[in-house]
Design a protein around this motif. Sequence first.
Motif: not given
Length: 328
Positions: A143-144, A214-217, A228-233
């Motif tokens: 979950i993001d 971090a900006f999907q929502y 994003g260059l990196q994933g959700i963390n």
Amino acid sequence: MKYFSIQQTLRRTFLDGLLTSMLGLLIVGCGQDGLQQENERQVLQVLATTTHLADLARQIGGDKIAVSSLMSPGVDPHSFRASAHDINRLHRADLVLYHGFALEGKIAQVLEGAKKTGHAYFSPCEKVSSSSLIYSGETNQSIDPHLWFSPDIWISCARALSDQLTKVLPEYKENFQGNLEAFEKSVRQVDQWGQSLMLSIAEPQRVLITSHDAFQYFGQHFKVKVVGLQGINTLVEAGLADRANLVDFIRRHQSPALFVESSVNPKALEEIAKESGAVIGGTLFSDALGAEDQTVPGIDGKPLSTATWQGMMVHNLTTIARALNRQL
Ligand SMILES: [Zn+2]
């Protein structure tokens, strides 16, 4: 009969007066300390893990609770580790607010351990309906956690928090309800203003490239494509292939700007900007809010602290619009 000289009398009077004043101060001092300690005991002590949750608790709880934050502005919650002092704070609080969904990755076990000791722990985020959540990862099972970027979801978190505070302190139900209504109203104002601001960017340019995902929502709500260059963390570093793909993406889409984040090391993104010829469009607040005294002009022109959700969003939306409209 004893006689005192005028000087002796004055000295005596002065010393008596001094003694009386000092005694008075001492009594008043003790009284104030006692009163403060008494107040601290009476006001519910709330400790929020992240700056976003601390702000939410302050806006909903108002002066009926005392709120502090485990993490400071600029601290990345994904990599935050709790010190012995932090653990002590978690154990001393009357109510701990945590985010969940693995956002506080490194202290998840500490939180679990403290929960087992029977302390009051609550996550307004875990009350959000699962249909509103964004799932990511290779198996689409993660979950993001960056929920605050959806005004709708953040309002539902505020409602869950208001309900919880009302359960704990039912005598302040009307205060929490009033604060919640004021919060919803101000979030909606920022939301509507932000939506028209994002629509001012030509559709092909409406691409937000950041350090981590971090900006999907935000992208879903404000109709902005996000990369994003990196994933959700932030714990897994971007590999060479990720970097090459991003440089390729920037060149193909002629994206004008990249955005660094206040809680993530900007080095990798700065190197990519250099390599691809794009510019750094500014620093966005992603996983941590700003400092109390760092302000931006609000929608009404009045200074707004970036330590609040409203200030953070106004700062981010303005920075994004300015850079993507090539007004740097
Ligand atoms: Zn994050």
